[in-house]
Design an enzyme around this catalytic site. Sequence first.
Site, PDB file in Angstrom:
ATOM      1  N   LEU A  71       0.819  -1.224   0.000  1.00 29.90           N
ATOM      2  CA  LEU A  71       0.000   0.000   0.000  1.00 29.90           C
ATOM      3  C   LEU A  71       0.847   1.266   0.000  1.00 29.90           C
ATOM      4  O   LEU A  71       0.288   2.364  -0.112  1.00 29.90           O
ATOM      5  CB  LEU A  71      -0.900   0.028   1.249  1.00 29.90           C
ATOM      6  CG  LEU A  71      -2.245  -0.688   1.184  1.00 29.90           C
ATOM      7  CD1 LEU A  71      -2.058  -2.194   1.030  1.00 29.90           C
ATOM      8  CD2 LEU A  71      -3.047  -0.416   2.455  1.00 29.90           C
ATOM      9  N   THR A  90       8.235   5.560  -5.792  1.00 33.17           N
ATOM     10  CA  THR A  90       7.584   4.759  -4.752  1.00 33.17           C
ATOM     11  C   THR A  90       6.742   3.654  -5.375  1.00 33.17           C
ATOM     12  O   THR A  90       6.806   2.490  -4.960  1.00 33.17           O
ATOM     13  CB  THR A  90       6.723   5.665  -3.839  1.00 33.17           C
ATOM     14  OG1 THR A  90       7.594   6.587  -3.189  1.00 33.17           O
ATOM     15  CG2 THR A  90       5.969   4.860  -2.798  1.00 33.17           C
ATOM     16  N   TYR A 143       1.111   9.673 -10.321  1.00 33.90           N
ATOM     17  CA  TYR A 143       0.350   8.695  -9.542  1.00 33.90           C
ATOM     18  C   TYR A 143      -0.276   7.649 -10.464  1.00 33.90           C
ATOM     19  O   TYR A 143      -0.075   6.446 -10.278  1.00 33.90           O
ATOM     20  CB  TYR A 143      -0.724   9.436  -8.751  1.00 33.90           C
ATOM     21  CG  TYR A 143      -1.559   8.561  -7.834  1.00 33.90           C
ATOM     22  CD1 TYR A 143      -1.022   8.029  -6.661  1.00 33.90           C
ATOM     23  CD2 TYR A 143      -2.893   8.298  -8.133  1.00 33.90           C
ATOM     24  CE1 TYR A 143      -1.802   7.249  -5.814  1.00 33.90           C
ATOM     25  CE2 TYR A 143      -3.670   7.521  -7.288  1.00 33.90           C
ATOM     26  CZ  TYR A 143      -3.124   7.001  -6.123  1.00 33.90           C
ATOM     27  OH  TYR A 143      -3.909   6.231  -5.292  1.00 33.90           O
ATOM     28  N   ARG A 184      -8.060  15.913   0.425  1.00 32.49           N
ATOM     29  CA  ARG A 184      -9.085  15.145  -0.279  1.00 32.49           C
ATOM     30  C   ARG A 184     -10.463  15.675   0.074  1.00 32.49           C
ATOM     31  O   ARG A 184     -10.653  16.338   1.092  1.00 32.49           O
ATOM     32  CB  ARG A 184      -8.958  13.653   0.058  1.00 32.49           C
ATOM     33  CG  ARG A 184      -7.832  13.016  -0.711  1.00 32.49           C
ATOM     34  CD  ARG A 184      -7.791  11.517  -0.551  1.00 32.49           C
ATOM     35  NE  ARG A 184      -6.956  11.113   0.570  1.00 32.49           N
ATOM     36  CZ  ARG A 184      -6.585   9.862   0.794  1.00 32.49           C
ATOM     37  NH1 ARG A 184      -6.975   8.900  -0.009  1.00 32.49           N
ATOM     38  NH2 ARG A 184      -5.826   9.558   1.827  1.00 32.49           N
TER      39      ARG A 184
HETATM   40  P1  NAD Z   1      -2.079   7.334   2.955  1.00 29.36           P
HETATM   41  O1  NAD Z   1      -1.301   8.456   2.371  1.00 29.36           O
HETATM   42  O2  NAD Z   1      -2.839   7.574   4.218  1.00 29.36           O
HETATM   43  O3  NAD Z   1      -1.163   6.063   3.184  1.00 29.36           O
HETATM   44  C1  NAD Z   1      -0.010   5.792   2.429  1.00 29.36           C
HETATM   45  C2  NAD Z   1       1.071   5.295   3.374  1.00 29.36           C
HETATM   46  O4  NAD Z   1       2.244   4.970   2.617  1.00 29.36           O
HETATM   47  C3  NAD Z   1       1.485   6.335   4.407  1.00 29.36           C
HETATM   48  O5  NAD Z   1       1.545   5.762   5.696  1.00 29.36           O
HETATM   49  C4  NAD Z   1       2.868   6.790   3.934  1.00 29.36           C
HETATM   50  O6  NAD Z   1       3.689   7.271   4.972  1.00 29.36           O
HETATM   51  C5  NAD Z   1       3.378   5.523   3.280  1.00 29.36           C
HETATM   52  N1  NAD Z   1       4.411   5.769   2.275  1.00 29.36           N
HETATM   53  C6  NAD Z   1       4.378   6.680   1.260  1.00 29.36           C
HETATM   54  N2  NAD Z   1       5.508   6.620   0.543  1.00 29.36           N
HETATM   55  C7  NAD Z   1       6.280   5.651   1.130  1.00 29.36           C
HETATM   56  C8  NAD Z   1       7.574   5.131   0.846  1.00 29.36           C
HETATM   57  N3  NAD Z   1       8.315   5.601  -0.174  1.00 29.36           N
HETATM   58  N4  NAD Z   1       8.043   4.142   1.636  1.00 29.36           N
HETATM   59  C9  NAD Z   1       7.328   3.669   2.669  1.00 29.36           C
HETATM   60  N5  NAD Z   1       6.096   4.124   2.991  1.00 29.36           N
HETATM   61  C10 NAD Z   1       5.581   5.104   2.215  1.00 29.36           C
HETATM   62  O7  NAD Z   1      -3.072   6.834   1.806  1.00 29.36           O
HETATM   63  P2  NAD Z   1      -4.252   5.759   1.838  1.00 29.36           P
HETATM   64  O8  NAD Z   1      -5.497   6.473   1.466  1.00 29.36           O
HETATM   65  O9  NAD Z   1      -4.217   4.965   3.088  1.00 29.36           O
HETATM   66  O10 NAD Z   1      -3.845   4.846   0.593  1.00 29.36           O
HETATM   67  C11 NAD Z   1      -3.207   3.589   0.768  1.00 29.36           C
HETATM   68  C12 NAD Z   1      -3.027   2.917  -0.584  1.00 29.36           C
HETATM   69  O11 NAD Z   1      -4.302   2.732  -1.214  1.00 29.36           O
HETATM   70  C13 NAD Z   1      -2.163   3.715  -1.551  1.00 29.36           C
HETATM   71  O12 NAD Z   1      -1.359   2.821  -2.293  1.00 29.36           O
HETATM   72  C14 NAD Z   1      -3.180   4.358  -2.473  1.00 29.36           C
HETATM   73  O13 NAD Z   1      -2.636   4.609  -3.735  1.00 29.36           O
HETATM   74  C15 NAD Z   1      -4.275   3.310  -2.499  1.00 29.36           C
HETATM   75  N6  NAD Z   1      -5.581   3.914  -2.834  1.00 29.36           N
HETATM   76  C16 NAD Z   1      -6.256   4.664  -1.924  1.00 29.36           C
HETATM   77  C17 NAD Z   1      -7.469   5.234  -2.263  1.00 29.36           C
HETATM   78  C18 NAD Z   1      -8.274   6.061  -1.281  1.00 29.36           C
HETATM   79  O14 NAD Z   1      -9.356   6.538  -1.624  1.00 29.36           O
HETATM   80  N7  NAD Z   1      -7.842   6.255  -0.047  1.00 29.36           N
HETATM   81  C19 NAD Z   1      -7.988   5.052  -3.548  1.00 29.36           C
HETATM   82  C20 NAD Z   1      -7.256   4.311  -4.461  1.00 29.36           C
HETATM   83  C21 NAD Z   1      -6.060   3.724  -4.089  1.00 29.36           C
HETATM   84  N1  UDP Z   2     -12.775  18.447  -4.483  1.00 31.51           N
HETATM   85  C1  UDP Z   2     -13.518  19.581  -4.212  1.00 31.51           C
HETATM   86  N2  UDP Z   2     -13.167  20.328  -3.125  1.00 31.51           N
HETATM   87  C2  UDP Z   2     -12.144  19.997  -2.288  1.00 31.51           C
HETATM   88  C3  UDP Z   2     -11.388  18.825  -2.561  1.00 31.51           C
HETATM   89  C4  UDP Z   2     -11.728  18.068  -3.679  1.00 31.51           C
HETATM   90  O1  UDP Z   2     -14.471  19.908  -4.926  1.00 31.51           O
HETATM   91  O2  UDP Z   2     -11.911  20.739  -1.310  1.00 31.51           O
HETATM   92  C5  UDP Z   2     -13.165  17.613  -5.654  1.00 31.51           C
HETATM   93  C6  UDP Z   2     -12.015  17.278  -6.600  1.00 31.51           C
HETATM   94  O3  UDP Z   2     -11.852  18.292  -7.565  1.00 31.51           O
HETATM   95  C7  UDP Z   2     -12.530  15.971  -7.198  1.00 31.51           C
HETATM   96  C8  UDP Z   2     -13.322  15.317  -6.076  1.00 31.51           C
HETATM   97  O4  UDP Z   2     -13.627  16.378  -5.158  1.00 31.51           O
HETATM   98  O5  UDP Z   2     -13.404  16.245  -8.274  1.00 31.51           O
HETATM   99  C9  UDP Z   2     -12.558  14.236  -5.344  1.00 31.51           C
HETATM  100  O6  UDP Z   2     -11.286  14.761  -4.986  1.00 31.51           O
HETATM  101  P1  UDP Z   2     -10.220  13.940  -4.127  1.00 31.51           P
HETATM  102  O7  UDP Z   2      -8.979  14.756  -4.116  1.00 31.51           O
HETATM  103  O8  UDP Z   2     -10.822  13.551  -2.822  1.00 31.51           O
HETATM  104  O9  UDP Z   2     -10.001  12.577  -4.919  1.00 31.51           O
HETATM  105  P2  UDP Z   2      -9.762  12.184  -6.466  1.00 31.51           P
HETATM  106  O10 UDP Z   2      -9.904  13.399  -7.338  1.00 31.51           O
HETATM  107  O11 UDP Z   2      -8.389  11.625  -6.491  1.00 31.51           O
HETATM  108  O12 UDP Z   2     -10.835  11.209  -6.728  1.00 31.51           O
END
Ligand code: NAD
Ligand code: UDP
Length: 311
Positions: A71, A90, A143, A184
């Site tokens: 993750l 990463t 990303y 977010r």
């Molecule tokens: P987050 O930023 O809270 O967690 C990411 C974690 O990875 C953090 O603890 C950070 O310190 C660690 N990290 C970052 N770079 C690192 C590195 N180089 N080495 C070691 N650790 C590192 O984000 P999250 O929302 O918990 O997301 C977790 C995973 O799920 C990510 O891979 C993300 O791409 C994926 N994901 C999340 C969402 C979402 O909506 N939250 C959606 C799609 C995919």
């Molecule tokens: N967004 C928004 N106001 C905010 C933060 C995000 O309107 O203060 C919008 C952003 O432009 C996107 C959606 O909400 O259309 C979701 O954004 P987020 O950054 O949470 O995730 P992602 O775009 O990666 O799905």
Amino acid sequence: MRILVTGGAGFIGSHLCERLLNEGHDVICLDNLFTGSRDNIIHLMDSHRFELIRHDIVEPILLEVDRIYNLACPASPVHYQYNPVKTVKTSVMGAINMLGMAKRVKARILQASTSEVYGDPQVHPQTEGYWGNVNPIGIRSCYDEGKRVAETLMMDYHRQNGVDIRIIRIFNTYGPRMAENDGRVVSNFILQALRNQDITVYGDGSQTRSFCYVSDLVEGMIRMMECDNFTGPVNLGNPVENSILEFAQKIITIANSSSKITFKPLPQDDPKQRQPDISLAGARLGWKPLVALDEGLVATAGYFAARIGKG
Ligand code: NAD
Ligand code: UDP
């Protein structure tokens, strides 16, 4: 089992570590604490079956484990655009290092991919068979393309070296322990509503997202890791779709806030629509989300209210 969770101190990773510990596994959390924090896992530190290793996944490491949940990667646009070159490293070098480890110790590895591999999708809702519409040179590319290469590496290590892999494509997920400063939409809107500040809708708010509560996602992740004969990719998300404007109004109501909605410029390459087709997860994993949006938002608002002293 001995289970490694990279990014385990982050939002999703901390919930996953907690659930795996509760199931009786030994859990190693590997994290460089870039966007994650000790606060997220402090309640797990007392367990003798839990271990935090502060390490950057871009550097190789060898650990004897049975399962790897990969993750580690900043997930919010603000964080992954802060140092885009590092974000690519990463995803790509992190995947290579974890796949190399999986190959050597014969561990099963699950890659956290993302709905962002579909870019600004022209197929709606998104099915796993859709190859996406990603800008390779935009500000989200570090990303999106990093995750696409991570998926490629997973498939190539599987085909070339027989590594036991699983790929999940996570759609927007929310819940307690999202970082306050991550920009977010869920954390921004809830904090703005709790503080009775303007709610910042980007663009006209007609763009859509579908929000999945974190406990539902973690259930899907574990089902995918433990299922047989299925590499994925599989979509994991909640198919209930909202426009961002509707979402802002919903949060104002839930937080009983006097905030007004204000409109700001839409960021470059912001996807116009996003909704997972989760038929494959239903058929192969028997999985579907159970937590309704209102219920999940009340729990998340409660978490943020406590964080900012309004609980
Ligand atoms: P987050 O930023 O809270 O967690 C990411 C974690 O990875 C953090 O603890 C950070 O310190 C660690 N990290 C970052 N770079 C690192 C590195 N180089 N080495 C070691 N650790 C590192 O984000 P999250 O929302 O918990 O997301 C977790 C995973 O799920 C990510 O891979 C993300 O791409 C994926 N994901 C999340 C969402 C979402 O909506 N939250 C959606 C799609 C995919
Ligand atoms: N967004 C928004 N106001 C905010 C933060 C995000 O309107 O203060 C919008 C952003 O432009 C996107 C959606 O909400 O259309 C979701 O954004 P987020 O950054 O949470 O995730 P992602 O775009 O990666 O799905």
